[in-house]
Scaffold this motif. Sequence first.
Motif, PDB file in Angstrom:
ATOM      1  N   PHE A   1       0.682  -1.202  -0.045  1.00 37.25           N
ATOM      2  CA  PHE A   1      -0.042  -0.061   0.115  1.00 37.25           C
ATOM      3  C   PHE A   1       0.910   1.278   0.059  1.00 37.25           C
ATOM      4  CE2 PHE A   1      -3.319  -2.489   2.379  1.00 37.25           C
ATOM      5  CZ  PHE A   1      -3.903  -3.056   1.160  1.00 37.25           C
ATOM      6  N   TRP A   2       1.896   1.296   0.737  1.00 34.33           N
ATOM      7  CA  TRP A   2       2.762   2.472   1.102  1.00 34.33           C
ATOM      8  C   TRP A   2       3.588   2.681  -0.645  1.00 34.33           C
ATOM      9  CZ3 TRP A   2       7.999   3.021   0.158  1.00 34.33           C
ATOM     10  CH2 TRP A   2       8.743   4.095   0.630  1.00 34.33           C
ATOM     11  N   PHE A   3       3.932   1.730  -1.119  1.00 35.61           N
ATOM     12  CA  PHE A   3       4.503   1.886  -2.479  1.00 35.61           C
ATOM     13  C   PHE A   3       3.674   2.419  -3.338  1.00 35.61           C
ATOM     14  CE2 PHE A   3       5.956   0.481  -6.557  1.00 35.61           C
ATOM     15  CZ  PHE A   3       7.163   1.048  -6.622  1.00 35.61           C
ATOM     16  N   GLY A   4       2.505   2.039  -3.356  1.00 36.89           N
ATOM     17  CA  GLY A   4       1.432   2.107  -4.214  1.00 36.89           C
ATOM     18  C   GLY A   4       1.109   3.741  -4.157  1.00 36.89           C
ATOM     19  N   THR A   5       1.026   4.207  -2.836  1.00 36.19           N
ATOM     20  CA  THR A   5       0.927   5.802  -2.765  1.00 36.19           C
ATOM     21  C   THR A   5       1.842   6.353  -3.175  1.00 36.19           C
ATOM     22  OG1 THR A   5      -0.517   5.264  -0.712  1.00 36.19           O
ATOM     23  CG2 THR A   5       0.260   7.329  -0.851  1.00 36.19           C
ATOM     24  N   ARG A   6       3.201   6.012  -2.766  1.00 41.36           N
ATOM     25  CA  ARG A   6       4.380   6.808  -3.202  1.00 41.36           C
ATOM     26  C   ARG A   6       4.749   6.662  -4.569  1.00 41.36           C
ATOM     27  NH1 ARG A   6       3.819   8.658   0.417  1.00 41.36           N
ATOM     28  NH2 ARG A   6       3.700  10.257  -0.679  1.00 41.36           N
ATOM     29  N   PHE A   7       4.198   5.569  -5.273  1.00 37.57           N
ATOM     30  CA  PHE A   7       4.451   5.727  -6.888  1.00 37.57           C
ATOM     31  C   PHE A   7       3.382   6.713  -7.362  1.00 37.57           C
ATOM     32  CE2 PHE A   7       3.343   4.070 -10.957  1.00 37.57           C
ATOM     33  CZ  PHE A   7       4.454   3.668 -11.651  1.00 37.57           C
ATOM     34  N   GLU A   8       2.348   6.638  -6.996  1.00 37.83           N
ATOM     35  CA  GLU A   8       1.236   7.618  -7.375  1.00 37.83           C
ATOM     36  C   GLU A   8       1.728   9.036  -7.143  1.00 37.83           C
ATOM     37  OE1 GLU A   8      -3.374   8.974  -6.757  1.00 37.83           O
ATOM     38  OE2 GLU A   8      -2.775   7.027  -6.548  1.00 37.83           O
ATOM     39  N   GLU A   9       1.974   9.468  -5.976  1.00 33.57           N
ATOM     40  CA  GLU A   9       2.487  10.661  -5.599  1.00 33.57           C
ATOM     41  C   GLU A   9       3.608  11.320  -5.807  1.00 33.57           C
ATOM     42  OE1 GLU A   9       1.415  11.020  -1.486  1.00 33.57           O
ATOM     43  OE2 GLU A   9      -0.734  10.801  -1.633  1.00 33.57           O
TER      44      GLU A   9
ATOM     45  N   THR B   1      -7.410   8.584 -14.988  1.00 28.16           N
ATOM     46  CA  THR B   1      -6.282   7.616 -14.871  1.00 28.16           C
ATOM     47  C   THR B   1      -6.597   6.771 -13.660  1.00 28.16           C
ATOM     48  OG1 THR B   1      -4.573   8.540 -13.478  1.00 28.16           O
ATOM     49  CG2 THR B   1      -4.246   9.029 -15.574  1.00 28.16           C
ATOM     50  N   GLU B   2      -6.143   5.547 -13.621  1.00 27.48           N
ATOM     51  CA  GLU B   2      -6.072   4.654 -12.633  1.00 27.48           C
ATOM     52  C   GLU B   2      -4.857   3.852 -12.352  1.00 27.48           C
ATOM     53  OE1 GLU B   2      -7.051   2.513  -9.099  1.00 27.48           O
ATOM     54  OE2 GLU B   2      -8.228   4.255 -10.070  1.00 27.48           O
ATOM     55  N   VAL B   3      -4.265   4.014 -11.271  1.00 29.15           N
ATOM     56  CA  VAL B   3      -2.926   3.462 -11.081  1.00 29.15           C
ATOM     57  C   VAL B   3      -2.812   2.229 -10.215  1.00 29.15           C
ATOM     58  CG1 VAL B   3      -0.733   4.407 -10.279  1.00 29.15           C
ATOM     59  CG2 VAL B   3      -2.044   6.068 -11.260  1.00 29.15           C
ATOM     60  N   LYS B   4      -2.290   1.058 -10.838  1.00 27.32           N
ATOM     61  CA  LYS B   4      -1.850   0.049  -9.782  1.00 27.32           C
ATOM     62  C   LYS B   4      -0.540  -0.426  -9.877  1.00 27.32           C
ATOM     63  CE  LYS B   4      -6.455  -0.418  -9.431  1.00 27.32           C
ATOM     64  NZ  LYS B   4      -7.047  -0.506  -8.070  1.00 27.32           N
ATOM     65  N   THR B   5      -0.012  -1.053  -8.681  1.00 27.35           N
ATOM     66  CA  THR B   5       1.323  -1.373  -8.943  1.00 27.35           C
ATOM     67  C   THR B   5       1.665  -2.767  -8.673  1.00 27.35           C
ATOM     68  OG1 THR B   5       1.563  -1.039  -6.529  1.00 27.35           O
ATOM     69  CG2 THR B   5       2.184   0.879  -7.781  1.00 27.35           C
TER      70      THR B   5
ATOM     71  N   VAL C   1      -2.719   2.537 -15.639  1.00 30.71           N
ATOM     72  CA  VAL C   1      -1.229   2.565 -15.382  1.00 30.71           C
ATOM     73  C   VAL C   1      -0.784   1.345 -14.423  1.00 30.71           C
ATOM     74  CG1 VAL C   1       0.473   4.063 -15.019  1.00 30.71           C
ATOM     75  CG2 VAL C   1      -1.195   5.163 -16.153  1.00 30.71           C
ATOM     76  N   TYR C   2       0.045   0.805 -14.748  1.00 29.45           N
ATOM     77  CA  TYR C   2       0.444  -0.298 -14.082  1.00 29.45           C
ATOM     78  C   TYR C   2       2.175  -0.069 -13.806  1.00 29.45           C
ATOM     79  CZ  TYR C   2      -3.442  -3.423 -14.661  1.00 29.45           C
ATOM     80  OH  TYR C   2      -4.633  -3.883 -14.914  1.00 29.45           O
ATOM     81  N   GLY C   3       2.343   0.080 -12.441  1.00 29.27           N
ATOM     82  CA  GLY C   3       3.794   0.471 -12.299  1.00 29.27           C
ATOM     83  C   GLY C   3       4.328  -0.957 -11.477  1.00 29.27           C
ATOM     84  N   GLY C   4       5.600  -0.953 -12.004  1.00 33.11           N
ATOM     85  CA  GLY C   4       6.596  -2.388 -11.333  1.00 33.11           C
ATOM     86  C   GLY C   4       7.294  -1.726 -10.194  1.00 33.11           C
ATOM     87  N   ARG C   5       7.322  -2.492  -9.243  1.00 34.33           N
ATOM     88  CA  ARG C   5       8.089  -2.072  -7.901  1.00 34.33           C
ATOM     89  C   ARG C   5       9.586  -2.457  -7.936  1.00 34.33           C
ATOM     90  NH1 ARG C   5       3.141  -4.407  -5.921  1.00 34.33           N
ATOM     91  NH2 ARG C   5       4.018  -6.338  -5.498  1.00 34.33           N
ATOM     92  N   GLU C   6       9.681  -3.486  -8.914  1.00 37.97           N
ATOM     93  CA  GLU C   6      11.170  -4.070  -8.970  1.00 37.97           C
ATOM     94  C   GLU C   6      12.021  -3.071 -10.026  1.00 37.97           C
ATOM     95  OE1 GLU C   6      10.905  -7.979 -10.502  1.00 37.97           O
ATOM     96  OE2 GLU C   6       9.965  -8.871  -8.707  1.00 37.97           O
TER      97      GLU C   6
END
Length: 362
Positions: free
Chosen positions: A94-102, A158-162, A201-206
């Motif tokens: 959840f934290w990474f998803g928020t940081r990725f978006e913001e 947009t809709e953002v998913k990680t 938008v799909y964001g990759g954590r790795e």
Amino acid sequence: MAQTTSDSTLPDRQQSSEPAEELLDLLSPQQFREWYQDRQWRKNIENGQPYFNGPGSIPDPERHSPSQLLQCHRKLVYRQENAPAEQPDPRGIFWFGTRFEEDLLFPFLNRAVTGTDTYVQNSIWIDFTVQSDAGELRIKGATDPVIVDSDATPILPTEVKTKSSVDSIREPNRHHRAQVHAYLVGLSKKFEQDFTDAVLVYGGREALELKTFHVEFDAEFWDEVVVDWAEQHTQYRVDGELPPADPEYDWECRFCSYRTRCGKGDTDHRDVDPNGLLVGYGGYPLSAVIEYLDDNPDESLTPTLAKKFPKLVEEYGVVNWFCQRCSSEIGWDKVDPQGSPICPLCADQDEISSLSLASGEL
């Protein structure tokens, strides 16, 4: 001389270890959990959302969140009815998803995508109703960043998913498409014009990569899939019926916080309703147990959890055992809580009688 210097500094070294030990005690998982909880508490107050700090409220059966559409009916009923979670929230995700978006996507949209006449808005609240055979359904929630014009009218939501990686993604997940469709319908109603295009938008954590998909509004998908699902879920809750354990995706079971209660775990529990801590189950994390008992002050620890978390006994109490055969109440610590506990009084008379939990506490 060197020996004298070493001996004279030794007491100072011993004394300096005391504050270090105090600091080491503070660098603990428990201290981190308490700090994180206090941080979230304060953040909710700062954001004008102190209600998030109280017990979870049970939403009306007619209300739906866009992010939950097309997910497992049973999992959502457990969550909506505040069943105790069997594993901690994946806060890191959840934290990474928020940081990725913001920290990444919003600046990217703002500086590299929008132009002189376009802007980015953090989110737009939607709240609308849909007619169905189950009555009026209400869908409400907040979008992810939306590209808007100078009048703040949406152009492209947009809709953002990680995910851990985006390499294997070939098309959007259906429940993500459903979420986007809910935003398009909500924005269309709110601004009184038709919005038919959005981007997932799909964001990759790795590797910090992203993959995007253009989503066009599909009226058939909305009416016959999404609204039909929402209608069915509302009917389950209105009827007080536990939905079947039939998720659309296998990953929902693998990562579900209610696997044991549902019957997908390694115990004999099957199709348990949302209420109460599971008898004989000791897999709950400490944070989930405390949260559940704080939100339900009339309930107490099970004997299994009292044995696992003895420091909680004094504050929350423990439910005793009860034997239906001999009508005896037996102290929670007098019987091994593992498996299916047997009444020791009946056993002395060569009778076998399983114990259940009593209504009182020790």
